[in-house]
Design an enzyme around this catalytic site. Structure first.
Site, PDB file in Angstrom:
ATOM      1  CB  VAL A 102      -0.991   0.057   1.191  1.00 42.37           C
ATOM      2  CG1 VAL A 102      -2.033  -1.039   1.086  1.00 42.37           C
ATOM      3  CG2 VAL A 102      -0.255   0.012   2.532  1.00 42.37           C
ATOM      4  CE  LYS A 148      -2.654   3.093  13.208  1.00 45.41           C
ATOM      5  NZ  LYS A 148      -3.384   2.518  12.055  1.00 45.41           N
ATOM      6  CE1 TYR A 204       0.177   1.111  14.938  1.00 41.93           C
ATOM      7  CE2 TYR A 204      -0.656   2.268  16.872  1.00 41.93           C
ATOM      8  CZ  TYR A 204      -0.845   1.370  15.838  1.00 41.93           C
ATOM      9  OH  TYR A 204      -2.055   0.738  15.695  1.00 41.93           O
TER      10      TYR A 204
HETATM   11  C1  BGC Z   1      -1.928  -1.034  18.817  1.00 39.31           C
HETATM   12  C2  BGC Z   1      -1.891  -2.168  19.814  1.00 39.31           C
HETATM   13  C3  BGC Z   1      -2.322  -1.680  21.178  1.00 39.31           C
HETATM   14  C4  BGC Z   1      -3.590  -0.873  21.130  1.00 39.31           C
HETATM   15  C5  BGC Z   1      -3.938  -0.237  22.461  1.00 39.31           C
HETATM   16  C6  BGC Z   1      -3.276  -0.382  18.855  1.00 39.31           C
HETATM   17  O1  BGC Z   1      -3.373   0.618  17.907  1.00 39.31           O
HETATM   18  O2  BGC Z   1      -1.626  -1.533  17.516  1.00 39.31           O
HETATM   19  O3  BGC Z   1      -0.595  -2.726  19.875  1.00 39.31           O
HETATM   20  O4  BGC Z   1      -2.514  -2.791  22.034  1.00 39.31           O
HETATM   21  O5  BGC Z   1      -3.471   0.139  20.161  1.00 39.31           O
HETATM   22  O6  BGC Z   1      -2.853   0.386  23.071  1.00 39.31           O
END
Ligand code: BGC
Length: 270
Positions: A69, A172, A168
């Site tokens: 992607v 998001k 991460y």
């Molecule tokens: C993550 C998980 C995590 C969850 C809550 C998700 O977006 O990928 O690894 O357990 O968030 O923290």
């Protein structure tokens, strides 16, 4: 009136990262709701083909398509294959996501780049292609009130900061504004764009957080509803958001998190 158990009859849905975890459950849920599904995978062809076989065995329509992607050409081909198999595309679930966790001082540029490329750039490329296709499809013959629905797979970490996971969480947080800005931009075309923000869902990505009793006990302290989420919890939300039941819903995030975003540590404090 349409059949309530098949709210996505005649819809065609592309689900990225659908060979395992949340993506797999979402693709299966959409298929059960009547959609023809394009099961995108990156490396797990077997997982994708197994899902396709299961959908077909239940009388549904599905194909598996390998594509990265974060690669422009791959994404165009993914949508081309969807259209040649099923004639149109009505729903995109931009689900593909990875984690490459590290404390900031140890985080490599490669791990930063991979997470942003898959989680954020991947959503951009897939959403862009979906919008192009939705706009080009004639209004006649549409199975839905909208001209198309896009669902981005976000996370509670679009709002909850996450030490040790800055790549991460940044991806998001970026996805949150991608979703809202895009929703604002394409509402005029009759295209709806929403996010689902799962909390802790039992999938391979967070196995460490639930596969021992001690880890699970610690995790549950963060979840007021008292249980870990299952991929099906997310699938049901996706079916609803993709369907005409959610026709007036755009630009929002549906949290599917058992209350994880409710600041559970304040239950007896503050
Ligand atoms: C993550 C998980 C995590 C969850 C809550 C998700 O977006 O990928 O690894 O357990 O968030 O923290």
């Amino acid at each position: 009136m349409s059949n309530p158990s098949q709210p996505l009859a005649k819809h065609v849905a592309v689900v990225t990262g659908a060979s395992s975890g949340i993506g797999l459950a979402v693709a299966e849920g959409l298929a059960t709701a009547g959609a023809a599904v394009v099961v995108n995978y990156h490396s797990d062809a077997e997982g994708a083909e197994e899902l396709v076989a299961r959908v077909r065995a239940h009388g549904g329509r599905a194909i598996a398509v390998g594509a990265n992607v974060s690669e422009e050409d791959d994404v165009v081909r993914l949508f081309d294959e969807a259209t040649s198999a099923f004639g149109r595309v009505d729903v995109l679930v931009a689900n593909s996501g990875v984690q490459k966790d590290a404390a900031i001082a140890d985080m490599s540029l490669a791990d930063w780049n991979t997470v942003i490329a898959v989680n954020l750039t991947g959503q951009f490329l897939c959403a862009r292609e979906a919008v192009r296709r939705f706009r080009a499809q004639p209004a006649e013959g549409r199975p839905a009130r909208s001209a198309g629905a896009i669902i981005t797979m976000s996370s509670v970490h679009e709002v909850i900061p996450w030490a040790g996971h800055v790549n991460y969480a940044a991806s998001k947080g970026g996805s949150r504004m991608l979703t809202r800005s895009l929703a604002q931009e394409v509402a005029v075309d009759g295209i709806r764009v929403n996010a689902i923000a799962p909390g802790a869902i039992r999938t391979p990505i967070n196995k460490e957080a639930w596969d021992s009793e001690a880890a699970l006990e610690k995790l549950l302290r963060l979840i007021p509803y008292g249980r870990i989420g299952e991929p099906d919890d997310v699938a049901r939300a996706a079916v609803w958001l993709a369907s005409d039941q959610a026709d007036y819903v755009t630009g929002t995030t549906l949290f599917v998190d058992g209350g994880m975003t409710l600041y559970p540590e304040f239950r007896d404090n503050g």
